[in-house]
Scaffold this motif. Structure first.
Motif, mmCIF file in Angstrom:
data_model
loop_
_atom_site.group_PDB
_atom_site.id
_atom_site.type_symbol
_atom_site.label_atom_id
_atom_site.label_comp_id
_atom_site.label_asym_id
_atom_site.label_seq_id
_atom_site.Cartn_x
_atom_site.Cartn_y
_atom_site.Cartn_z
ATOM 1 N N ASP A 39 -43.273 -40.991 -20.850
ATOM 2 C CA ASP A 39 -43.035 -42.203 -21.653
ATOM 3 C C ASP A 39 -43.706 -43.416 -21.008
ATOM 4 O OD1 ASP A 39 -41.718 -43.565 -23.871
ATOM 5 O OD2 ASP A 39 -40.451 -44.478 -22.324
ATOM 6 N N TYR A 40 -43.629 -43.524 -19.695
ATOM 7 C CA TYR A 40 -44.283 -44.639 -18.999
ATOM 8 C C TYR A 40 -45.798 -44.611 -19.211
ATOM 9 C CZ TYR A 40 -39.842 -45.223 -16.505
ATOM 10 O OH TYR A 40 -38.515 -45.429 -16.197
ATOM 11 N N VAL A 41 -46.368 -43.410 -19.101
ATOM 12 C CA VAL A 41 -47.814 -43.288 -19.289
ATOM 13 C C VAL A 41 -48.195 -43.634 -20.730
ATOM 14 C CG1 VAL A 41 -49.767 -41.689 -19.239
ATOM 15 C CG2 VAL A 41 -48.014 -41.572 -17.459
ATOM 16 N N MET A 42 -47.376 -43.205 -21.688
ATOM 17 C CA MET A 42 -47.664 -43.506 -23.089
ATOM 18 C C MET A 42 -47.575 -45.013 -23.351
ATOM 19 S SD MET A 42 -45.679 -42.214 -26.521
ATOM 20 C CE MET A 42 -44.243 -43.205 -26.095
ATOM 21 N N LYS A 43 -46.568 -45.670 -22.775
ATOM 22 C CA LYS A 43 -46.442 -47.122 -22.939
ATOM 23 C C LYS A 43 -47.629 -47.855 -22.314
ATOM 24 C CE LYS A 43 -41.386 -47.401 -23.206
ATOM 25 N NZ LYS A 43 -40.150 -47.901 -22.547
#
Length: 312
Positions: free
Chosen positions: A84-88
């Motif tokens: 999720d962090y990478v996607m954000k």
């Protein structure tokens, strides 16, 4: 005066409009860049911390303790958060690319506006390339954690972290550029605001000075004829009934009407005084004639009396 003040107000309006446009451009570019890069830094740091937590959770699950199930669930949750962090981060990067490519910036730099945008877009593209490599290595890192835990720590240190260390300075550079742009634009806006205040101050001073000058000439225009009217009235009071007030028929204002009425009054007064003098002169002549006749009659009576006495 009204025209001058109107022109100055229009200039003030134009400057104020330029400031509003500048603020709008700042909202579209520099502020967006600043907040987006802050978000990117946060997600990048969280992704690294999450990757390190994955390794810690995996080590704990290997211990086969009583709480191994809860730790395994925390491991899976952390893996989801990492993705999720990478996607954000990737979404924020796309927003940054869109704001930079589509927004027309209001900035003052040593290079031209187009060059500045090109440099920032090149940096963003470089981050995008590194991000793809970072994602790939994180996925590989997660696979190594599941398959070969012993090499996961080395892979993280030697492979994943170096890519992270390349991305972070680029994001920090964009963030610092955004800060500098905001500062420079704020300085320009402060100067524009001071210029507007100065324009309004000059307009006020000019308006006051023009009001005083115009008021002075208006007062002279009004007081001049009134002063002449006063002097004429004093001359008439001294007996000079032939005196008249000079009338400017081109003005047609209240002073002109008053002067005309005053001259008519003077003419009527002069006519009345002439008529009265005529009556007085006629009465004086009649009185003199009557006195002469009385004297003649008295003289005739005295002569008759003398003749009568001489005969007796």
């Amino acid at each position: 005066m009204i025209m001058v003040i109107g022109v100055l107000d229009w200039l003030s309006y134009l400057e104020n409009r330029e400031i509003k446009l500048a603020i709008a451009q700042m909202s579209k570019s520099s502020f967006i860049e600043f907040f987006v890069t802050e978000e990117m830094q946060t997600n990048l740091l969280l992704s690294r911390n999450s990757a390190l937590l994955l390794l810690a959770y995996k080590h704990q699950t290997m211990l086969q303790s009583v709480k191994s199930k809860e730790i395994f669930e925390a491991f899976l949750a952390e893996k989801s958060r990492l993705n999720d962090y990478v996607m954000k981060f990737e979404l924020a990067l796309n927003r940054l690319r869109m704001a930079t490519s589509e927004g027309v910036k209001f900035e003052v730099t040593e290079v031209t506006e187009e060059q500045s945008e090109e440099i920032e877009l090149e940096t963003i593209d470089e981050i995008g390339t590194l991000l793809a490599d970072y994602k790939s290595k994180l996925n590989q890192y997660q696979s190594i954690i599941d398959a070969d835990l012993g090499n996961a720590d080395k892979y993280m240190t030697e492979v994943v972290v170096p890519v992270y260390d390349k991305i972070l300075p680029l994001v920090e550079e964009l963030n610092e550029d955004a800060k500098n742009e905001i500062y420079e634009q704020t300085q320009i806006i402060d100067e524009d605001i001071n210029s507007i205040f100065m324009t309004q101050y000059v307009a006020t001073v000019i308006g006051v000075v023009l009001s005083i000058i115009i008021g002075y000439f208006l007062a002279r225009r009004i007081s001049g004829p009134i002063e002449k009217l006063k002097q004429t009235a004093l001359s008439i009071a001294d007996g000079n009934l032939e005196e008249k007030v000079e009338v400017n028929s081109k003005k047609g204002d209240e002073i002109t009407e008053l002067s005309i009425a005053f001259n008519k009054m003077t003419e009527q007064l002069n006519t009345s005084m002439a008529r009265e003098r005529h009556y007085l002169a006629a009465a004086a002549r009649a009185s003199i004639e009557a006195e002469r006749r009385r004297a003649d009659a008295l003289e005739s009576a005295n002569k008759a009396k003398s003749i009568f006495l001489s005969r007796v």
